[in-house]
Design a protein around this motif. Structure first.
Motif, PDB file in Angstrom:
ATOM      1  N   ARG A  88       0.818  -1.204   0.000  1.00 28.06           N
ATOM      2  CA  ARG A  88       0.000   0.000   0.000  1.00 28.06           C
ATOM      3  C   ARG A  88       0.852   1.254   0.000  1.00 28.06           C
ATOM      4  NH1 ARG A  88      -5.216  -1.088   0.599  1.00 28.06           N
ATOM      5  NH2 ARG A  88      -5.888  -2.902   1.754  1.00 28.06           N
ATOM      6  N   ARG A  89       0.276   2.337  -0.534  1.00 29.56           N
ATOM      7  CA  ARG A  89       0.982   3.617  -0.506  1.00 29.56           C
ATOM      8  C   ARG A  89       1.071   4.121   0.922  1.00 29.56           C
ATOM      9  NH1 ARG A  89      -2.293   6.551  -5.402  1.00 29.56           N
ATOM     10  NH2 ARG A  89      -1.778   5.030  -6.989  1.00 29.56           N
ATOM     11  N   ALA A  90       2.072   4.934   1.160  1.00 24.59           N
ATOM     12  CA  ALA A  90       2.239   5.544   2.477  1.00 24.59           C
ATOM     13  C   ALA A  90       1.010   6.358   2.819  1.00 24.59           C
ATOM     14  CB  ALA A  90       3.490   6.427   2.481  1.00 24.59           C
ATOM     15  N   GLY A  91       0.575   6.235   4.087  1.00 24.36           N
ATOM     16  CA  GLY A  91      -0.575   7.011   4.529  1.00 24.36           C
ATOM     17  C   GLY A  91      -1.909   6.335   4.277  1.00 24.36           C
ATOM     18  N   SER A  92      -1.897   5.103   3.729  1.00 25.21           N
ATOM     19  CA  SER A  92      -3.153   4.423   3.443  1.00 25.21           C
ATOM     20  C   SER A  92      -3.668   3.731   4.686  1.00 25.21           C
ATOM     21  CB  SER A  92      -2.948   3.404   2.321  1.00 25.21           C
ATOM     22  OG  SER A  92      -2.078   2.382   2.743  1.00 25.21           O
ATOM     23  N   ALA A  93      -4.903   3.210   4.571  1.00 21.41           N
ATOM     24  CA  ALA A  93      -5.522   2.537   5.700  1.00 21.41           C
ATOM     25  C   ALA A  93      -4.691   1.323   6.095  1.00 21.41           C
ATOM     26  CB  ALA A  93      -6.943   2.109   5.324  1.00 21.41           C
ATOM     27  N   ALA A  94      -4.574   1.077   7.396  1.00 18.27           N
ATOM     28  CA  ALA A  94      -3.741  -0.012   7.873  1.00 18.27           C
ATOM     29  C   ALA A  94      -4.540  -1.308   7.913  1.00 18.27           C
ATOM     30  CB  ALA A  94      -3.203   0.319   9.270  1.00 18.27           C
ATOM     31  N   GLY A  95      -3.892  -2.396   7.436  1.00 17.45           N
ATOM     32  CA  GLY A  95      -4.487  -3.713   7.580  1.00 17.45           C
ATOM     33  C   GLY A  95      -5.592  -3.996   6.598  1.00 17.45           C
ATOM     34  N   PRO A  96      -5.718  -5.284   6.191  1.00 15.92           N
ATOM     35  CA  PRO A  96      -6.770  -5.659   5.256  1.00 15.92           C
ATOM     36  C   PRO A  96      -8.127  -5.718   5.922  1.00 15.92           C
ATOM     37  CG  PRO A  96      -5.527  -7.589   5.921  1.00 15.92           C
ATOM     38  CD  PRO A  96      -4.847  -6.407   6.546  1.00 15.92           C
ATOM     39  N   GLY A  97      -9.174  -5.485   5.162  1.00 11.38           N
ATOM     40  CA  GLY A  97     -10.537  -5.580   5.664  1.00 11.38           C
ATOM     41  C   GLY A  97     -11.089  -6.972   5.443  1.00 11.38           C
ATOM     42  N   PRO A  98     -12.418  -7.148   5.527  1.00 14.24           N
ATOM     43  CA  PRO A  98     -13.018  -8.481   5.376  1.00 14.24           C
ATOM     44  C   PRO A  98     -12.792  -9.088   4.001  1.00 14.24           C
ATOM     45  CG  PRO A  98     -14.697  -6.757   5.422  1.00 14.24           C
ATOM     46  CD  PRO A  98     -13.415  -6.121   5.811  1.00 14.24           C
ATOM     47  N   TYR A  99     -12.461  -8.286   3.011  1.00 22.12           N
ATOM     48  CA  TYR A  99     -12.176  -8.802   1.675  1.00 22.12           C
ATOM     49  C   TYR A  99     -10.676  -8.787   1.380  1.00 22.12           C
ATOM     50  CZ  TYR A  99     -17.190  -8.061   1.153  1.00 22.12           C
ATOM     51  OH  TYR A  99     -18.544  -8.094   1.323  1.00 22.12           O
ATOM     52  N   GLY A 100      -9.866  -8.782   2.434  1.00 19.26           N
ATOM     53  CA  GLY A 100      -8.437  -8.695   2.219  1.00 19.26           C
ATOM     54  C   GLY A 100      -8.069  -7.327   1.690  1.00 19.26           C
ATOM     55  N   GLU A 101      -7.209  -7.301   0.691  1.00 17.23           N
ATOM     56  CA  GLU A 101      -6.763  -6.029   0.129  1.00 17.23           C
ATOM     57  C   GLU A 101      -7.568  -5.617  -1.097  1.00 17.23           C
ATOM     58  OE1 GLU A 101      -2.121  -5.646   1.158  1.00 17.23           O
ATOM     59  OE2 GLU A 101      -2.576  -7.218  -0.288  1.00 17.23           O
ATOM     60  N   ALA A 102      -8.493  -6.462  -1.525  1.00 13.67           N
ATOM     61  CA  ALA A 102      -9.264  -6.176  -2.741  1.00 13.67           C
ATOM     62  C   ALA A 102     -10.195  -4.989  -2.529  1.00 13.67           C
ATOM     63  CB  ALA A 102     -10.071  -7.404  -3.156  1.00 13.67           C
ATOM     64  N   MET A 103     -10.373  -4.201  -3.588  1.00  8.28           N
ATOM     65  CA  MET A 103     -11.304  -3.074  -3.535  1.00  8.28           C
ATOM     66  C   MET A 103     -11.895  -2.834  -4.921  1.00  8.28           C
ATOM     67  SD  MET A 103      -8.526   0.060  -3.185  1.00  8.28           S
ATOM     68  CE  MET A 103      -7.376  -0.928  -2.221  1.00  8.28           C
ATOM     69  N   VAL A 104     -13.135  -2.351  -4.956  1.00  7.33           N
ATOM     70  CA  VAL A 104     -13.814  -2.082  -6.217  1.00  7.33           C
ATOM     71  C   VAL A 104     -13.194  -0.844  -6.862  1.00  7.33           C
ATOM     72  CG1 VAL A 104     -16.042  -1.532  -7.299  1.00  7.33           C
ATOM     73  CG2 VAL A 104     -15.933  -3.090  -5.339  1.00  7.33           C
ATOM     74  N   THR A 105     -13.030  -0.872  -8.167  1.00 13.01           N
ATOM     75  CA  THR A 105     -12.458   0.264  -8.884  1.00 13.01           C
ATOM     76  C   THR A 105     -13.180   0.465 -10.203  1.00 13.01           C
ATOM     77  OG1 THR A 105     -10.362   1.296  -9.545  1.00 13.01           O
ATOM     78  CG2 THR A 105     -10.646  -1.033 -10.105  1.00 13.01           C
ATOM     79  N   GLY A 106     -12.718   1.439 -10.999  1.00 11.38           N
ATOM     80  CA  GLY A 106     -13.295   1.679 -12.313  1.00 11.38           C
ATOM     81  C   GLY A 106     -14.725   2.195 -12.256  1.00 11.38           C
ATOM     82  N   LEU A 107     -15.497   1.883 -13.288  1.00 10.24           N
ATOM     83  CA  LEU A 107     -16.867   2.387 -13.394  1.00 10.24           C
ATOM     84  C   LEU A 107     -17.739   1.922 -12.227  1.00 10.24           C
ATOM     85  CD1 LEU A 107     -17.558   2.018 -17.219  1.00 10.24           C
ATOM     86  CD2 LEU A 107     -17.383   4.156 -15.922  1.00 10.24           C
ATOM     87  N   ALA A 108     -17.508   0.712 -11.722  1.00  8.42           N
ATOM     88  CA  ALA A 108     -18.309   0.220 -10.600  1.00  8.42           C
ATOM     89  C   ALA A 108     -18.106   1.089  -9.364  1.00  8.42           C
ATOM     90  CB  ALA A 108     -17.962  -1.236 -10.292  1.00  8.42           C
ATOM     91  N   ALA A 109     -16.856   1.494  -9.114  1.00  2.13           N
ATOM     92  CA  ALA A 109     -16.577   2.359  -7.969  1.00  2.13           C
ATOM     93  C   ALA A 109     -17.244   3.716  -8.133  1.00  2.13           C
ATOM     94  CB  ALA A 109     -15.064   2.533  -7.795  1.00  2.13           C
ATOM     95  N   LEU A 110     -17.233   4.251  -9.351  1.00  3.26           N
ATOM     96  CA  LEU A 110     -17.866   5.553  -9.599  1.00  3.26           C
ATOM     97  C   LEU A 110     -19.387   5.430  -9.513  1.00  3.26           C
ATOM     98  CD1 LEU A 110     -15.600   6.734 -12.558  1.00  3.26           C
ATOM     99  CD2 LEU A 110     -15.365   7.245 -10.113  1.00  3.26           C
ATOM    100  N   ALA A 111     -19.946   4.305  -9.957  1.00  4.83           N
ATOM    101  CA  ALA A 111     -21.391   4.093  -9.828  1.00  4.83           C
ATOM    102  C   ALA A 111     -21.796   4.037  -8.360  1.00  4.83           C
ATOM    103  CB  ALA A 111     -21.796   2.809 -10.550  1.00  4.83           C
ATOM    104  N   LEU A 112     -20.966   3.390  -7.533  1.00  3.58           N
ATOM    105  CA  LEU A 112     -21.249   3.343  -6.095  1.00  3.58           C
ATOM    106  C   LEU A 112     -21.261   4.739  -5.482  1.00  3.58           C
ATOM    107  CD1 LEU A 112     -19.274   0.276  -4.699  1.00  3.58           C
ATOM    108  CD2 LEU A 112     -21.710   0.713  -4.461  1.00  3.58           C
ATOM    109  N   ARG A 113     -20.452   5.618  -6.031  1.00  6.26           N
ATOM    110  CA  ARG A 113     -20.420   7.006  -5.549  1.00  6.26           C
ATOM    111  C   ARG A 113     -21.483   7.877  -6.219  1.00  6.26           C
ATOM    112  NH1 ARG A 113     -15.571   7.968  -2.777  1.00  6.26           N
ATOM    113  NH2 ARG A 113     -13.973   6.371  -3.080  1.00  6.26           N
ATOM    114  N   ARG A 114     -22.358   7.234  -6.969  1.00  8.22           N
ATOM    115  CA  ARG A 114     -23.506   7.889  -7.608  1.00  8.22           C
ATOM    116  C   ARG A 114     -23.081   8.916  -8.658  1.00  8.22           C
ATOM    117  NH1 ARG A 114     -27.967   6.172  -5.038  1.00  8.22           N
ATOM    118  NH2 ARG A 114     -27.771   5.447  -2.889  1.00  8.22           N
ATOM    119  N   PHE A 115     -22.049   8.615  -9.413  1.00  4.72           N
ATOM    120  CA  PHE A 115     -21.695   9.449 -10.559  1.00  4.72           C
ATOM    121  C   PHE A 115     -22.799   9.339 -11.605  1.00  4.72           C
ATOM    122  CE2 PHE A 115     -17.697  10.201  -8.803  1.00  4.72           C
ATOM    123  CZ  PHE A 115     -16.858  10.921  -9.658  1.00  4.72           C
ATOM    124  N   ALA A 116     -23.334  10.469 -12.019  1.00  3.51           N
ATOM    125  CA  ALA A 116     -24.361  10.451 -13.060  1.00  3.51           C
ATOM    126  C   ALA A 116     -23.797   9.974 -14.389  1.00  3.51           C
ATOM    127  CB  ALA A 116     -24.973  11.848 -13.217  1.00  3.51           C
TER     128      ALA A 116
END
Length: 348
Positions: A88-116
Motif C-alpha cells: 500500500r501507498r504511504a498514509g493508506s488505511a492499515a491492515g486488510p478488511g473483510p475482503y483482504g486487500e481487494a477493492m472495487v475500482t473503475g466504473l463500478a466504484a464511480l457508480a457506487l459514488r452515484r456518478f451520473a
C-alpha cells in the motif's frame, strides 16, 4: 480425508441466519454444507447458483447489484498471513478488511459514488476489482481483475471497499474509448468535488493514459474546470471573510525588466501575492523541476520584498476560514517589513 468435512468441530450454524446470500465454498463449510452438496443445489432448476469460481448465490433469481459486488470481492479476497502487506501507498488505511486487500475500482466504484456519468451497477458487464500485482488471479465472468504495484488506501462506500476517486477514474478511463464518456466522468469528478483536477491528472499520468489524444483533450478541459472552480473559491474566500479587495489575475514585472510571472491575487500596498496550486500534466511529469522553479521564483519575489502565499484548491474548498487567516496574517505582517521594490502590475 474428505475435503467436504466442516473445518471446525463446532456444530454448523443454520443457513437461515445468513444475512447476505452470497457465500464462498469455505464459508459454506462453516454452515455444514460441503462442496458436493453445494454443487447439487446449483444443478439446473436448483435453489442456488454458482456466480463465480468458489462463490455461490443462495437463491435462484438474478443477482442484485450489491450481490454482484460482494461476489466479485469474495472471489478476489485474500487475507495475507503474518506481517501486514507492504504494497500500500504511504498514509493508506492499515491492515486488510473483510475482503483482504481487494477493492472495487473503475466504473463500478464511480457508480457506487452515484456518478451520473457512470452506468448503473446492474448494467455493467464487468466489475473492476483492484488487487496487488503479485496475486495469481484471473478475470472471469463479470469480474475484471486490475493489478497494482502499489495499492491506494480503500474508502468505504455503502459498506464496500472502494478505490479513491482518482484511481477509480484512471481504471475507468483505461477501458473507455468514447471521448464524450471520458470528458463527462472527469468533469463530474471535479465539479462534484469528488477530487481535485491535479489528483485526477496525476493518476492518469501514472497509468500512462496521457498519450491518448481523447484523454489529453479531456484533461485540458478538466484543468480549465479545476482552475475556474479554485478561482471562484478564492473570490468567495476574500469577499466572505472581509479581506481587502486585491487586483485579480495579474502579471508582475520589474521596472524595465523581465516578467516575474503571474499571480491569482495581489495586494500592491502590502506586496502580498496569492497563487493557487493547480498543476498541469507536464508539471506533474517532472515534479522535481517544478518544485525547483517554484522555489527560485518565490526566492526572487521575496528578495524584492513580495510575500507569496500558496493555496491549494482543496484547502480553499474545505477550510476557507483557515486560508483567509493565512492571507490576513501575511497582510498584517507587511506593516512591519521594509517597503517592497517597485514592480509593474499588468493584466494577465
Amino acid at each position: 480425508m474428505d475435503h467436504d468435512t466442516p473445518l471446525s468441530a463446532r456444530p454448523p450454524r443454520p443457513l437461515d441466519t445468513v444475512r447476505r446470500r452470497v457465500l464462498t465454498t469455505r464459508q459454506l463449510r462453516e454452515y455444514g454444507v460441503g462442496g458436493a452438496e453445494a454443487a447439487d443445489r446449483c444443478r439446473p432448476g436448483g435453489p442456488w447458483q454458482q456466480l463465480l469460481p468458489g462463490v455461490f448465490l443462495l437463491h435462484p433469481g438474478p443477482p442484485t447489484g450489491e450481490e454482484r459486488l460482494h461476489a466479485a470481492l469474495l472471489y478476489t479476497a485474500h487475507r495475507p498471513q503474518g506481517v501486514p502487506s507492504q504494497s500500500r501507498r504511504a498514509g493508506s488505511a492499515a491492515g486488510p478488511g473483510p475482503y483482504g486487500e481487494a477493492m472495487v475500482t473503475g466504473l463500478a466504484a464511480l457508480a457506487l459514488r452515484r456518478f451520473a456519468a457512470a452506468p448503473p451497477l446492474l448494467s455493467l458487464d464487468r466489475i473492476g476489482v483492484l488487487v496487488p500485482r503479485t496475486r495469481r488471479l484471473r478475470s472471469t465472468g463479470f469480474v475484471q481483475v486490475v493489478r497494482a504495484v502499489e495499492l491506494p488506501g480503500p474508502q468505504e462506500v455503502t459498506g464496500v471497499p472502494v478505490a479513491p476517486v482518482p484511481r477509480a477514474l484512471a481504471d475507468a478511463v483505461t477501458r473507455l474509448q468514447e471521448p464524450v464518456a471520458v470528458r463527462r466522468l472527469l468533469t463530474e469528478a471535479v465539479r462534484g468535488s469528488h477530487c481535485e483536477a491535479g489528483a485526477a491528472v496525476r493518476e492518469l499520468a501514472r497509468a500512462r493514459l496521457l498519450t491518448r489524444p481523447h484523454v489529453v483533450d479531456a484533461v485540458d478541459s478538466l484543468l480549465a474546470e479545476g482552475r475556474a472552480i479554485a478561482e471562484a473559491a478564492l473570490y468567495a474566500m476574500v469577499r466572505g471573510h472581509g479581506l481587502p479587495e486585491p487586483v485579480w489575475n495579474v502579471e508582475l514585472r520589474t521596472a524595465g525588466g523581465p516578467s516575474l510571472g503571474g499571480v491569482d491575487a495581489y495586494w500592491p500596498e502590502q506586496a502580498v501575492a496569492v497563487e493557487i496550486d493547480v498543476r498541469s500534466p507536464c508539471a506533474e511529469a517532472d515534479a522535481d523541476a517544478v518544485r525547483r522553479d517554484r522555489a527560485r521564483r518565490r526566492e526572487l519575489l521575496e528578495r524584492l520584498g513580495i510575500t507569496v502565499v500558496h493555496l491549494s484548491p482543496s484547502r480553499l474548498r474545505e477550510a476557507p476560514a483557515e486560508q483567509a487567516a493565512v492571507v490576513r496574517t501575511a497582510l498584517i505582517a507587511a506593516e512591519d517589513r521594509d517597503p517592497a521594490a517597485y514592480v509593474v502590475v499588468l493584466p494577465r
